[in-house]
Design a protein around this motif. Structure first.
Motif, PDB file in Angstrom:
ATOM      1  N   MET A  57      -6.913  -3.961  13.875  1.00 51.01           N
ATOM      2  CA  MET A  57      -6.345  -4.790  12.817  1.00 51.01           C
ATOM      3  C   MET A  57      -5.677  -3.903  11.779  1.00 51.01           C
ATOM      4  O   MET A  57      -6.016  -2.733  11.636  1.00 51.01           O
ATOM      5  CB  MET A  57      -7.433  -5.605  12.108  1.00 51.01           C
ATOM      6  N   ARG A  58      -4.734  -4.478  11.058  1.00 49.83           N
ATOM      7  CA  ARG A  58      -4.074  -3.775   9.953  1.00 49.83           C
ATOM      8  C   ARG A  58      -4.188  -4.621   8.701  1.00 49.83           C
ATOM      9  O   ARG A  58      -4.239  -5.838   8.777  1.00 49.83           O
ATOM     10  CB  ARG A  58      -2.586  -3.557  10.250  1.00 49.83           C
ATOM     11  N   ALA A  59      -4.192  -3.965   7.569  1.00 53.38           N
ATOM     12  CA  ALA A  59      -4.176  -4.653   6.284  1.00 53.38           C
ATOM     13  C   ALA A  59      -2.955  -4.193   5.507  1.00 53.38           C
ATOM     14  O   ALA A  59      -2.557  -3.026   5.579  1.00 53.38           O
ATOM     15  CB  ALA A  59      -5.443  -4.337   5.495  1.00 53.38           C
ATOM     16  N   ALA A  60      -2.366  -5.131   4.790  1.00 54.78           N
ATOM     17  CA  ALA A  60      -1.275  -4.807   3.880  1.00 54.78           C
ATOM     18  C   ALA A  60      -1.635  -5.410   2.527  1.00 54.78           C
ATOM     19  O   ALA A  60      -2.101  -6.550   2.456  1.00 54.78           O
ATOM     20  CB  ALA A  60       0.046  -5.365   4.379  1.00 54.78           C
ATOM     21  N   VAL A  61      -1.457  -4.644   1.482  1.00 55.02           N
ATOM     22  CA  VAL A  61      -1.705  -5.132   0.126  1.00 55.02           C
ATOM     23  C   VAL A  61      -0.380  -5.077  -0.626  1.00 55.02           C
ATOM     24  O   VAL A  61       0.279  -4.034  -0.656  1.00 55.02           O
ATOM     25  CB  VAL A  61      -2.791  -4.293  -0.578  1.00 55.02           C
ATOM     26  N   ASN A  62      -0.003  -6.228  -1.150  1.00 60.93           N
ATOM     27  CA  ASN A  62       1.258  -6.339  -1.883  1.00 60.93           C
ATOM     28  C   ASN A  62       2.433  -5.806  -1.057  1.00 60.93           C
ATOM     29  O   ASN A  62       3.250  -5.020  -1.523  1.00 60.93           O
ATOM     30  CB  ASN A  62       1.162  -5.655  -3.246  1.00 60.93           C
ATOM     31  N   ASP A  63       2.455  -6.234   0.221  1.00 58.40           N
ATOM     32  CA  ASP A  63       3.555  -5.951   1.158  1.00 58.40           C
ATOM     33  C   ASP A  63       3.653  -4.501   1.617  1.00 58.40           C
ATOM     34  O   ASP A  63       4.691  -4.082   2.111  1.00 58.40           O
ATOM     35  CB  ASP A  63       4.896  -6.400   0.574  1.00 58.40           C
ATOM     36  N   GLU A  64       2.586  -3.728   1.473  1.00 58.03           N
ATOM     37  CA  GLU A  64       2.575  -2.358   1.976  1.00 58.03           C
ATOM     38  C   GLU A  64       1.331  -2.131   2.818  1.00 58.03           C
ATOM     39  O   GLU A  64       0.225  -2.456   2.379  1.00 58.03           O
ATOM     40  CB  GLU A  64       2.591  -1.353   0.828  1.00 58.03           C
ATOM     41  N   PHE A  65       1.515  -1.572   4.029  1.00 60.23           N
ATOM     42  CA  PHE A  65       0.359  -1.243   4.854  1.00 60.23           C
ATOM     43  C   PHE A  65      -0.502  -0.223   4.110  1.00 60.23           C
ATOM     44  O   PHE A  65       0.015   0.712   3.495  1.00 60.23           O
ATOM     45  CB  PHE A  65       0.780  -0.672   6.210  1.00 60.23           C
ATOM     46  N   VAL A  66      -1.813  -0.447   4.170  1.00 58.48           N
ATOM     47  CA  VAL A  66      -2.757   0.413   3.455  1.00 58.48           C
ATOM     48  C   VAL A  66      -3.940   0.727   4.356  1.00 58.48           C
ATOM     49  O   VAL A  66      -4.225  -0.009   5.304  1.00 58.48           O
ATOM     50  CB  VAL A  66      -3.272  -0.275   2.161  1.00 58.48           C
ATOM     51  N   PRO A  67      -4.667   1.810   4.056  1.00 55.43           N
ATOM     52  CA  PRO A  67      -5.912   2.063   4.786  1.00 55.43           C
ATOM     53  C   PRO A  67      -6.946   1.026   4.366  1.00 55.43           C
ATOM     54  O   PRO A  67      -6.857   0.430   3.286  1.00 55.43           O
ATOM     55  CB  PRO A  67      -6.316   3.472   4.348  1.00 55.43           C
ATOM     56  N   TRP A  68      -7.939   0.809   5.207  1.00 54.27           N
ATOM     57  CA  TRP A  68      -8.952  -0.212   4.945  1.00 54.27           C
ATOM     58  C   TRP A  68      -9.754   0.054   3.675  1.00 54.27           C
ATOM     59  O   TRP A  68     -10.311  -0.854   3.084  1.00 54.27           O
ATOM     60  CB  TRP A  68      -9.884  -0.368   6.145  1.00 54.27           C
ATOM     61  N   ASP A  69      -9.809   1.304   3.226  1.00 53.37           N
ATOM     62  CA  ASP A  69     -10.566   1.611   2.013  1.00 53.37           C
ATOM     63  C   ASP A  69      -9.725   1.481   0.739  1.00 53.37           C
ATOM     64  O   ASP A  69     -10.162   1.854  -0.343  1.00 53.37           O
ATOM     65  CB  ASP A  69     -11.214   2.986   2.103  1.00 53.37           C
ATOM     66  N   HIS A  70      -8.537   0.894   0.870  1.00 55.34           N
ATOM     67  CA  HIS A  70      -7.668   0.693  -0.289  1.00 55.34           C
ATOM     68  C   HIS A  70      -8.322  -0.255  -1.290  1.00 55.34           C
ATOM     69  O   HIS A  70      -8.811  -1.318  -0.923  1.00 55.34           O
ATOM     70  CB  HIS A  70      -6.323   0.107   0.183  1.00 55.34           C
ATOM     71  N   PRO A  71      -8.346   0.118  -2.569  1.00 59.59           N
ATOM     72  CA  PRO A  71      -8.979  -0.754  -3.567  1.00 59.59           C
ATOM     73  C   PRO A  71      -8.158  -2.018  -3.818  1.00 59.59           C
ATOM     74  O   PRO A  71      -6.933  -2.001  -3.766  1.00 59.59           O
ATOM     75  CB  PRO A  71      -9.035   0.111  -4.824  1.00 59.59           C
ATOM     76  N   LEU A  72      -8.866  -3.103  -4.086  1.00 53.34           N
ATOM     77  CA  LEU A  72      -8.226  -4.382  -4.396  1.00 53.34           C
ATOM     78  C   LEU A  72      -8.279  -4.639  -5.895  1.00 53.34           C
ATOM     79  O   LEU A  72      -9.224  -4.224  -6.570  1.00 53.34           O
ATOM     80  CB  LEU A  72      -8.929  -5.522  -3.662  1.00 53.34           C
ATOM     81  N   ASN A  73      -7.254  -5.350  -6.379  1.00 55.63           N
ATOM     82  CA  ASN A  73      -7.177  -5.727  -7.784  1.00 55.63           C
ATOM     83  C   ASN A  73      -6.910  -7.213  -7.899  1.00 55.63           C
ATOM     84  O   ASN A  73      -6.337  -7.828  -6.982  1.00 55.63           O
ATOM     85  CB  ASN A  73      -6.057  -4.955  -8.485  1.00 55.63           C
ATOM     86  N   ASP A  74      -7.295  -7.775  -9.016  1.00 52.60           N
ATOM     87  CA  ASP A  74      -7.048  -9.188  -9.271  1.00 52.60           C
ATOM     88  C   ASP A  74      -5.563  -9.491  -9.102  1.00 52.60           C
ATOM     89  O   ASP A  74      -4.709  -8.745  -9.586  1.00 52.60           O
ATOM     90  CB  ASP A  74      -7.496  -9.542 -10.690  1.00 52.60           C
TER      91      ASP A  74
END
Length: 75
Positions: free
Chosen positions: A45-62
């Motif tokens: 699986m892949r994750a993208a945060v705010n339209d950019e692929f990120v590592p799974w340990d990428h921090p999330l923000n409100d």
């Protein structure tokens, strides 16, 4: 915090929708994925945060937008 989660492929089928707003305390994309209980392994699986692929340990923000993408196959 509240994030918008976008689901694709098998994940959208499992969840029964393509997008939802989720209130969470998950510090990373990996913890959010586990918290959602989609019944699939994160392997491939892949994750993208705010339209950019990120590592799974990428921090999330409100207010983040988190896209969860299963492995793609073509033909």
């Amino acid at each position: 915090m509240t994030v918008t989660v976008c689901y694709y492929g098998l994940l959208a089928e499992r969840r029964g929708l393509t997008e939802e707003r989720v209130t969470t305390a998950a510090p990373t994309a990996a913890v959010l994925f586990a918290e959602l209980g989609l019944g699939v392994s994160g392997s491939g699986m892949r994750a993208a945060v705010n339209d950019e692929f990120v590592p799974w340990d990428h921090p999330l923000n409100d207010g983040d937008s988190v896209a969860l993408l299963p492995p793609m196959s073509g033909g």
